[in-house]
Write a protein that holds these residues in place. Sequence first.
Motif, PDB file in Angstrom:
ATOM      1  N   LYS A   1      36.524 -37.505 -63.555  1.00  0.00           N
ATOM      2  CA  LYS A   1      36.396 -38.829 -64.159  1.00  0.00           C
ATOM      3  C   LYS A   1      36.031 -39.904 -63.144  1.00  0.00           C
ATOM      4  CE  LYS A   1      39.381 -37.751 -67.965  1.00  0.00           C
ATOM      5  NZ  LYS A   1      40.498 -38.096 -68.804  1.00  0.00           N
ATOM      6  N   SER A   2      36.103 -39.569 -61.843  1.00  0.00           N
ATOM      7  CA  SER A   2      35.705 -40.533 -60.812  1.00  0.00           C
ATOM      8  C   SER A   2      35.166 -39.791 -59.599  1.00  0.00           C
ATOM      9  CB  SER A   2      36.889 -41.408 -60.395  1.00  0.00           C
ATOM     10  OG  SER A   2      37.818 -40.658 -59.633  1.00  0.00           O
ATOM     11  N   LEU A   3      34.338 -40.475 -58.842  1.00  0.00           N
ATOM     12  CA  LEU A   3      33.790 -39.884 -57.624  1.00  0.00           C
ATOM     13  C   LEU A   3      34.898 -39.681 -56.605  1.00  0.00           C
ATOM     14  CD1 LEU A   3      31.375 -38.868 -56.067  1.00  0.00           C
ATOM     15  CD2 LEU A   3      30.893 -41.226 -55.382  1.00  0.00           C
ATOM     16  N   ALA A   4      35.842 -40.603 -56.538  1.00  0.00           N
ATOM     17  CA  ALA A   4      36.966 -40.479 -55.599  1.00  0.00           C
ATOM     18  C   ALA A   4      37.760 -39.201 -55.864  1.00  0.00           C
ATOM     19  CB  ALA A   4      37.869 -41.699 -55.695  1.00  0.00           C
ATOM     20  N   GLU A   5      37.963 -38.877 -57.131  1.00  0.00           N
ATOM     21  CA  GLU A   5      38.684 -37.665 -57.509  1.00  0.00           C
ATOM     22  C   GLU A   5      37.944 -36.415 -57.029  1.00  0.00           C
ATOM     23  OE1 GLU A   5      40.374 -35.596 -61.623  1.00  0.00           O
ATOM     24  OE2 GLU A   5      39.185 -37.426 -61.734  1.00  0.00           O
ATOM     25  N   ALA A   6      36.632 -36.410 -57.183  1.00  0.00           N
ATOM     26  CA  ALA A   6      35.824 -35.262 -56.749  1.00  0.00           C
ATOM     27  C   ALA A   6      35.836 -35.121 -55.230  1.00  0.00           C
ATOM     28  CB  ALA A   6      34.396 -35.409 -57.255  1.00  0.00           C
ATOM     29  N   LEU A   7      35.691 -36.222 -54.531  1.00  0.00           N
ATOM     30  CA  LEU A   7      35.695 -36.186 -53.068  1.00  0.00           C
ATOM     31  C   LEU A   7      37.050 -35.726 -52.540  1.00  0.00           C
ATOM     32  CD1 LEU A   7      33.728 -39.469 -52.291  1.00  0.00           C
ATOM     33  CD2 LEU A   7      32.862 -37.114 -52.250  1.00  0.00           C
ATOM     34  N   LYS A   8      38.120 -36.174 -53.169  1.00  0.00           N
ATOM     35  CA  LYS A   8      39.472 -35.761 -52.770  1.00  0.00           C
ATOM     36  C   LYS A   8      39.667 -34.258 -52.964  1.00  0.00           C
ATOM     37  CE  LYS A   8      44.321 -36.872 -53.500  1.00  0.00           C
ATOM     38  NZ  LYS A   8      45.295 -37.674 -54.233  1.00  0.00           N
ATOM     39  N   ALA A   9      38.992 -33.686 -53.963  1.00  0.00           N
ATOM     40  CA  ALA A   9      39.084 -32.251 -54.241  1.00  0.00           C
ATOM     41  C   ALA A   9      38.181 -31.424 -53.316  1.00  0.00           C
ATOM     42  CB  ALA A   9      38.721 -31.986 -55.697  1.00  0.00           C
ATOM     43  N   GLY A  10      37.455 -32.091 -52.414  1.00  0.00           N
ATOM     44  CA  GLY A  10      36.633 -31.367 -51.449  1.00  0.00           C
ATOM     45  C   GLY A  10      35.167 -31.227 -51.816  1.00  0.00           C
TER      46      GLY A  10
END
Length: 47
Positions: A8-17
């Motif tokens: 739902k957010s780019l930050a979430e994807a980046l945090k997941a690697g």
Amino acid sequence: MQGLIVFKSLAEALKAGYQVCDRTTTGYLVRTRTEAGWALAVVECRS
């Protein structure tokens, strides 16, 4: 076979690697490296 992950957010994807691979009309296409190769996911920033 696994399904497509939708963040739902780019930050979430980046945090997941994941890293940004391409831009879409509603967000981003992201990817991460796994033992089996590249895994793709989608970031939906707007509806």
